[in-house]
Design a protein around this motif. Structure first.
Motif, PDB file in Angstrom:
ATOM      1  N   LEU A  81     -24.532  16.081   8.829  1.00  0.00           N
ATOM      2  CA  LEU A  81     -24.238  14.687   9.146  1.00  0.00           C
ATOM      3  C   LEU A  81     -23.446  14.083   7.994  1.00  0.00           C
ATOM      4  O   LEU A  81     -23.824  14.193   6.831  1.00  0.00           O
ATOM      5  CB  LEU A  81     -25.531  13.901   9.358  1.00  0.00           C
ATOM      6  CG  LEU A  81     -25.361  12.456   9.802  1.00  0.00           C
ATOM      7  CD1 LEU A  81     -24.873  12.404  11.257  1.00  0.00           C
ATOM      8  CD2 LEU A  81     -26.666  11.703   9.672  1.00  0.00           C
ATOM      9  N   THR A  82     -22.337  13.459   8.331  1.00  0.00           N
ATOM     10  CA  THR A  82     -21.370  13.004   7.339  1.00  0.00           C
ATOM     11  C   THR A  82     -20.970  11.564   7.571  1.00  0.00           C
ATOM     12  O   THR A  82     -20.840  11.123   8.713  1.00  0.00           O
ATOM     13  CB  THR A  82     -20.116  13.912   7.416  1.00  0.00           C
ATOM     14  OG1 THR A  82     -20.514  15.245   7.115  1.00  0.00           O
ATOM     15  CG2 THR A  82     -19.031  13.474   6.469  1.00  0.00           C
ATOM     16  N   ILE A  83     -20.762  10.850   6.473  1.00  0.00           N
ATOM     17  CA  ILE A  83     -20.188   9.502   6.517  1.00  0.00           C
ATOM     18  C   ILE A  83     -18.763   9.650   5.994  1.00  0.00           C
ATOM     19  O   ILE A  83     -18.560  10.028   4.844  1.00  0.00           O
ATOM     20  CB  ILE A  83     -20.992   8.521   5.648  1.00  0.00           C
ATOM     21  CG1 ILE A  83     -22.456   8.485   6.094  1.00  0.00           C
ATOM     22  CG2 ILE A  83     -20.355   7.125   5.703  1.00  0.00           C
ATOM     23  CD1 ILE A  83     -23.403   7.903   5.074  1.00  0.00           C
ATOM     24  N   PHE A  84     -17.789   9.397   6.855  1.00  0.00           N
ATOM     25  CA  PHE A  84     -16.374   9.551   6.528  1.00  0.00           C
ATOM     26  C   PHE A  84     -15.762   8.179   6.268  1.00  0.00           C
ATOM     27  O   PHE A  84     -15.963   7.246   7.044  1.00  0.00           O
ATOM     28  CB  PHE A  84     -15.655  10.249   7.689  1.00  0.00           C
ATOM     29  CG  PHE A  84     -14.161  10.263   7.596  1.00  0.00           C
ATOM     30  CD1 PHE A  84     -13.511  10.875   6.538  1.00  0.00           C
ATOM     31  CD2 PHE A  84     -13.391   9.665   8.581  1.00  0.00           C
ATOM     32  CE1 PHE A  84     -12.122  10.887   6.452  1.00  0.00           C
ATOM     33  CE2 PHE A  84     -12.003   9.673   8.513  1.00  0.00           C
ATOM     34  CZ  PHE A  84     -11.373  10.283   7.446  1.00  0.00           C
ATOM     35  N   VAL A  85     -15.023   8.064   5.165  1.00  0.00           N
ATOM     36  CA  VAL A  85     -14.311   6.826   4.847  1.00  0.00           C
ATOM     37  C   VAL A  85     -12.829   7.079   5.136  1.00  0.00           C
ATOM     38  O   VAL A  85     -12.161   7.779   4.389  1.00  0.00           O
ATOM     39  CB  VAL A  85     -14.519   6.414   3.373  1.00  0.00           C
ATOM     40  CG1 VAL A  85     -13.807   5.084   3.098  1.00  0.00           C
ATOM     41  CG2 VAL A  85     -16.003   6.305   3.034  1.00  0.00           C
ATOM     42  N   PRO A  86     -12.315   6.528   6.241  1.00  0.00           N
ATOM     43  CA  PRO A  86     -10.926   6.824   6.626  1.00  0.00           C
ATOM     44  C   PRO A  86      -9.897   6.033   5.812  1.00  0.00           C
ATOM     45  O   PRO A  86     -10.202   4.979   5.260  1.00  0.00           O
ATOM     46  CB  PRO A  86     -10.879   6.394   8.094  1.00  0.00           C
ATOM     47  CG  PRO A  86     -11.888   5.297   8.182  1.00  0.00           C
ATOM     48  CD  PRO A  86     -12.977   5.660   7.201  1.00  0.00           C
ATOM     49  N   GLU A  87      -8.682   6.570   5.774  1.00  0.00           N
ATOM     50  CA  GLU A  87      -7.529   5.835   5.253  1.00  0.00           C
ATOM     51  C   GLU A  87      -6.885   5.176   6.459  1.00  0.00           C
ATOM     52  O   GLU A  87      -6.373   5.861   7.343  1.00  0.00           O
ATOM     53  CB  GLU A  87      -6.525   6.792   4.612  1.00  0.00           C
ATOM     54  CG  GLU A  87      -6.970   7.340   3.286  1.00  0.00           C
ATOM     55  CD  GLU A  87      -5.881   8.185   2.649  1.00  0.00           C
ATOM     56  OE1 GLU A  87      -4.972   7.598   2.029  1.00  0.00           O
ATOM     57  OE2 GLU A  87      -5.961   9.411   2.788  1.00  0.00           O
ATOM     58  N   LEU A  88      -6.904   3.859   6.507  1.00  0.00           N
ATOM     59  CA  LEU A  88      -6.413   3.141   7.677  1.00  0.00           C
ATOM     60  C   LEU A  88      -5.004   2.599   7.448  1.00  0.00           C
ATOM     61  O   LEU A  88      -4.573   2.419   6.311  1.00  0.00           O
ATOM     62  CB  LEU A  88      -7.388   2.019   8.038  1.00  0.00           C
ATOM     63  CG  LEU A  88      -8.784   2.513   8.435  1.00  0.00           C
ATOM     64  CD1 LEU A  88      -9.714   1.343   8.699  1.00  0.00           C
ATOM     65  CD2 LEU A  88      -8.724   3.433   9.638  1.00  0.00           C
ATOM     66  N   PRO A  89      -4.286   2.346   8.549  1.00  0.00           N
ATOM     67  CA  PRO A  89      -2.887   1.890   8.448  1.00  0.00           C
ATOM     68  C   PRO A  89      -2.729   0.591   7.660  1.00  0.00           C
ATOM     69  O   PRO A  89      -3.662  -0.198   7.566  1.00  0.00           O
ATOM     70  CB  PRO A  89      -2.471   1.679   9.903  1.00  0.00           C
ATOM     71  CG  PRO A  89      -3.497   2.314  10.743  1.00  0.00           C
ATOM     72  CD  PRO A  89      -4.743   2.443   9.926  1.00  0.00           C
ATOM     73  N   GLU A  90      -1.527   0.402   7.162  1.00  0.00           N
ATOM     74  CA  GLU A  90      -1.131  -0.824   6.480  1.00  0.00           C
ATOM     75  C   GLU A  90      -1.994  -1.114   5.254  1.00  0.00           C
ATOM     76  O   GLU A  90      -2.219  -2.273   4.887  1.00  0.00           O
ATOM     77  CB  GLU A  90      -1.173  -2.016   7.450  1.00  0.00           C
ATOM     78  CG  GLU A  90      -0.300  -1.816   8.684  1.00  0.00           C
ATOM     79  CD  GLU A  90      -0.597  -2.834   9.772  1.00  0.00           C
ATOM     80  OE1 GLU A  90      -1.164  -3.909   9.468  1.00  0.00           O
ATOM     81  OE2 GLU A  90      -0.272  -2.543  10.931  1.00  0.00           O
ATOM     82  N   ASP A  91      -2.514  -0.044   4.639  1.00  0.00           N
ATOM     83  CA  ASP A  91      -3.397  -0.197   3.475  1.00  0.00           C
ATOM     84  C   ASP A  91      -4.514  -1.203   3.738  1.00  0.00           C
ATOM     85  O   ASP A  91      -4.911  -1.973   2.850  1.00  0.00           O
ATOM     86  CB  ASP A  91      -2.605  -0.602   2.229  1.00  0.00           C
ATOM     87  CG  ASP A  91      -1.773   0.541   1.685  1.00  0.00           C
ATOM     88  OD1 ASP A  91      -2.157   1.716   1.897  1.00  0.00           O
ATOM     89  OD2 ASP A  91      -0.750   0.264   1.054  1.00  0.00           O
TER      90      ASP A  91
END
Length: 177
Positions: A81-91
């Motif tokens: 089980l993982t908590i992922f921190v995404p890189e989202l558009p437009e910073d």
């Protein structure tokens, strides 16, 4: 309980913990920046017992919302089980940009359902993100790690050797890369 149900229950509790605990947000950000699997992933079993700045642990905070048997399910059924921190558009949001003092991320659940992605927010409660939408607000994703296989029970250590990651927690789980 299915893996999807486990992720949803965990996600609901995590959204509450993230809203109330800056030290929990700090832990997830710090661990995501480690990029243990070349992505901004945080293995829950690896960090659940880390002592936070306020002398709590992530599991301790979550235990206000989840019963003890639930944690057994995670360790034995969905240990990656993982908590992922995404890189989202437009910073708009990423592990690097995350201001833990003010950014309280929503929690999405990866289900592979084409209908939409369940998500949780302390104010909105449960809501659904259109599967084609990419959020531009702070959000983390609860998922099963695709790069790290579920853990095998072994002796614990904090080192990474020969394609394995051993937890630093009290859990005796070793992950394979």
């Amino acid at each position: 309980m299915t893996n999807t149900e486990i992720k949803k229950e965990f996600g609901k509790a995590l959204s509450k913990v993230l809203a109330e605990s800056a030290p929990a947000r700090e832990l997830i950000k710090k661990e995501a920046l480690e990029k243990i699997d070349y992505d901004y992933d945080v293995l829950y079993l690896m960090v659940k017992d880390e002592v936070l700045g306020d002398n709590t642990t992530l599991e301790g905070l979550l235990s206000k919302y989840l019963d003890k048997d639930f944690f057994y399910l995670i360790e034995n059924q969905i240990s990656n089980l993982t908590i992922f921190v995404p890189e989202l558009p437009e910073d708009s949001f990423s592990a690097e940009l995350w201001n833990i003092k003010i950014d309280i991320p929503d929690v999405a659940i990866r289900t592979f359902d084409q209908e939409g992605i369940p998500a949780y927010n302390i104010q909105k409660g449960e809501y659904v993100i259109d599967a084609a939408e990419i959020p531009t607000y702070p959000i983390v994703v609860v998922k099963e790690n695709e790069r790290i296989a579920g853990g095998d029970i072994h002796t614990k250590s904090s080192s990474t050797q020969g394609g394995t990651i051993k937890t630093r927690s009290h859990s005796n789980v070793v992950f394979s890369l």
